[in-house]
Write an enzyme that holds these catalytic residues in place. Structure first.
Site, PDB file in Angstrom:
ATOM      1  N   PRO A   1      45.424  35.966   8.480  1.00  0.00           N
ATOM      2  CA  PRO A   1      44.366  36.819   7.938  1.00  0.00           C
ATOM      3  C   PRO A   1      43.258  37.143   8.924  1.00  0.00           C
ATOM      4  CG  PRO A   1      44.961  35.149   6.341  1.00  0.00           C
ATOM      5  CD  PRO A   1      45.751  34.848   7.591  1.00  0.00           C
ATOM      6  N   ASN A   2      42.890  38.406   8.927  1.00  0.00           N
ATOM      7  CA  ASN A   2      41.753  38.961   9.684  1.00  0.00           C
ATOM      8  C   ASN A   2      42.013  39.100  11.186  1.00  0.00           C
ATOM      9  OD1 ASN A   2      39.938  39.176   7.389  1.00  0.00           O
ATOM     10  ND2 ASN A   2      39.996  36.948   7.373  1.00  0.00           N
TER      11      ASN A   2
ATOM     12  N   ARG B   1      32.709  24.517  15.712  1.00  0.00           N
ATOM     13  CA  ARG B   1      32.088  25.552  14.870  1.00  0.00           C
ATOM     14  C   ARG B   1      31.660  24.921  13.536  1.00  0.00           C
ATOM     15  NH1 ARG B   1      35.887  30.616  14.766  1.00  0.00           N
ATOM     16  NH2 ARG B   1      34.028  31.490  13.770  1.00  0.00           N
TER      17      ARG B   1
ATOM     18  N   HIS C   1      44.484  28.420  18.078  1.00  0.00           N
ATOM     19  CA  HIS C   1      43.206  29.011  17.669  1.00  0.00           C
ATOM     20  C   HIS C   1      42.515  29.573  18.898  1.00  0.00           C
ATOM     21  CE1 HIS C   1      43.846  27.382  13.760  1.00  0.00           C
ATOM     22  NE2 HIS C   1      44.105  26.224  14.311  1.00  0.00           N
TER      23      HIS C   1
ATOM     24  N   TYR D   1      35.830  35.826  19.410  1.00  0.00           N
ATOM     25  CA  TYR D   1      37.278  36.045  19.564  1.00  0.00           C
ATOM     26  C   TYR D   1      37.645  36.956  20.731  1.00  0.00           C
ATOM     27  CZ  TYR D   1      37.298  33.930  14.919  1.00  0.00           C
ATOM     28  OH  TYR D   1      37.132  33.074  13.861  1.00  0.00           O
TER      29      TYR D   1
ATOM     30  N   ASN E   1      48.962  31.354  14.657  1.00  0.00           N
ATOM     31  CA  ASN E   1      47.516  31.290  14.424  1.00  0.00           C
ATOM     32  C   ASN E   1      47.300  31.713  12.969  1.00  0.00           C
ATOM     33  OD1 ASN E   1      44.788  31.528  14.174  1.00  0.00           O
ATOM     34  ND2 ASN E   1      44.473  32.645  16.081  1.00  0.00           N
TER      35      ASN E   1
ATOM     36  N   ALA F   1      42.061  31.472   8.761  1.00  0.00           N
ATOM     37  CA  ALA F   1      41.422  30.509   7.862  1.00  0.00           C
ATOM     38  C   ALA F   1      42.409  29.739   6.983  1.00  0.00           C
ATOM     39  CB  ALA F   1      40.386  31.230   6.989  1.00  0.00           C
TER      40      ALA F   1
ATOM     41  N   GLU G   1      50.479  25.445  16.924  1.00  0.00           N
ATOM     42  CA  GLU G   1      49.274  25.969  16.262  1.00  0.00           C
ATOM     43  C   GLU G   1      48.296  26.453  17.337  1.00  0.00           C
ATOM     44  OE1 GLU G   1      47.261  22.864  14.137  1.00  0.00           O
ATOM     45  OE2 GLU G   1      45.626  24.171  13.465  1.00  0.00           O
TER      46      GLU G   1
ATOM     47  N   ARG H   1      36.210  42.214  15.481  1.00  0.00           N
ATOM     48  CA  ARG H   1      35.679  41.122  14.671  1.00  0.00           C
ATOM     49  C   ARG H   1      35.083  40.050  15.589  1.00  0.00           C
ATOM     50  NH1 ARG H   1      39.484  36.369  12.387  1.00  0.00           N
ATOM     51  NH2 ARG H   1      37.937  35.184  11.228  1.00  0.00           N
TER      52      ARG H   1
HETATM   53  C1  DQA Z   1      40.895  31.097  14.154  1.00  0.00           C
HETATM   54  C2  DQA Z   1      39.846  30.099  13.645  1.00  0.00           C
HETATM   55  C3  DQA Z   1      39.770  30.119  12.129  1.00  0.00           C
HETATM   56  O1  DQA Z   1      38.796  29.187  11.667  1.00  0.00           O
HETATM   57  C4  DQA Z   1      39.365  31.491  11.660  1.00  0.00           C
HETATM   58  O2  DQA Z   1      39.347  31.533  10.254  1.00  0.00           O
HETATM   59  C5  DQA Z   1      40.219  32.573  12.220  1.00  0.00           C
HETATM   60  C6  DQA Z   1      40.652  32.485  13.605  1.00  0.00           C
HETATM   61  C7  DQA Z   1      40.878  31.187  15.692  1.00  0.00           C
HETATM   62  O3  DQA Z   1      41.794  31.811  16.216  1.00  0.00           O
HETATM   63  O4  DQA Z   1      39.957  30.692  16.353  1.00  0.00           O
HETATM   64  O5  DQA Z   1      40.489  33.563  11.571  1.00  0.00           O
HETATM   65  O6  DQA Z   1      42.166  30.628  13.765  1.00  0.00           O
END
Ligand code: DQA
Length: 153
Positions: free
Chosen positions: A19-20, A116, A109, A32, A83, A86, A107, A27
Site C-alpha cells: 500500500p501507498n 520512526r 523497508h 522515501y 515491501n 504499513a 522483507e 509521497r
Molecule cells: C515502509 C515503512 C512502513 O512503515 C510504511 O508504512 C510504508 C513504507 C518503508 O519502505 O520504509 O509504507 O515499508
C-alpha cells in the site's frame, strides 16, 4: 503464471510493493526519496539481470490482492522481495501467506522503520522472512536481490 523473460536456468524473483508505494517519488520524498515506483521496478529488473535473476514486479494497495499474488508465486518463483508498507505492522494474514508459500522472502523497508514512530518498529512478518533490510533507501531492493541470488538452490 508465466514469468517475463522466463528461463530454465535463472532464479525467478518476484518483487512486491504494498500500500501507498505506488506514490513513490511524490509521497514524503524526504523519507522515501524521489525515485518513482516505475523507476524502482525497472532498476530491480536491471539489478536482477546483473545477478542472473529474472525479476517480475507487482504492486497493490490491497492486502488480499497481495496475498493472492504471493500464492501465485508458488512454483513460479524461487524467491520474493517484499515491501508490505504499513501491512508490515499488523497483517497476520500476510505473515501466514509468507509462511504458507514456502519461498524465501526478504522483507525490505526504504526508511529506517526502527527510528520512526514506535508503531513502525514492530514487524509481524520478520519472523517468517529470511532477512530484513531497512533504512537503505532504494538500494535495499538491490541488497535483497543479492541476498536471494546468494542462497543455495
Ligand atoms: C515502509 C515503512 C512502513 O512503515 C510504511 O508504512 C510504508 C513504507 C518503508 O519502505 O520504509 O509504507 O515499508
Amino acid at each position: 503464471m508465466p514469468f517475463p523473460g522466463d528461463s530454465l536456468l535463472a532464479m525467478r524473483v518476484l518483487v512486491v510493493n504494498g500500500p501507498n508505494l505506488n506514490l513513490l517519488g511524490t509521497r514524503r520524498p524526504d523519507i522515501y526519496g524521489e525515485t518513482t515506483l516505475g523507476e524502482l521496478e525497472e532498476r530491480c529488473r536491471s539489478w536482477g539481470r546483473d545477478l542472473g535473476l529474472v525479476v517480475d514486479t507487482f504492486q497493490s494497495n490491497h492486502e488480499g490482492t497481495i496475498i493472492d499474488r504471493l500464492h501465485e508465486a508458488i512454483g513460479a518463483a524461487e524467491g520474493v522481495v517484499l515491501n508490505p508498507g504499513a501491512l508490515t505492522h499488523y497483517s497476520y494474514a500476510l505473515h501466514d501467506a509468507i509462511e504458507a508459500i514456502g519461498l524465501p522472502v526478504v522483507e525490505v523497508h526504504i526508511s529506517d522503520v526502527a527510528s520512526r514512530e514506535p508503531w513502525r518498529a514492530d514487524s509481524v512478518i520478520s519472523a517468517v522472512c529470511v532477512t530484513t533490510i531497512s533504512g537503505k533507501g532504494i538500494d535495499g531492493y538491490r541488497l535483497a536481490l543479492e541476498h536471494l541470488a546468494g542462497l543455495e538452490p
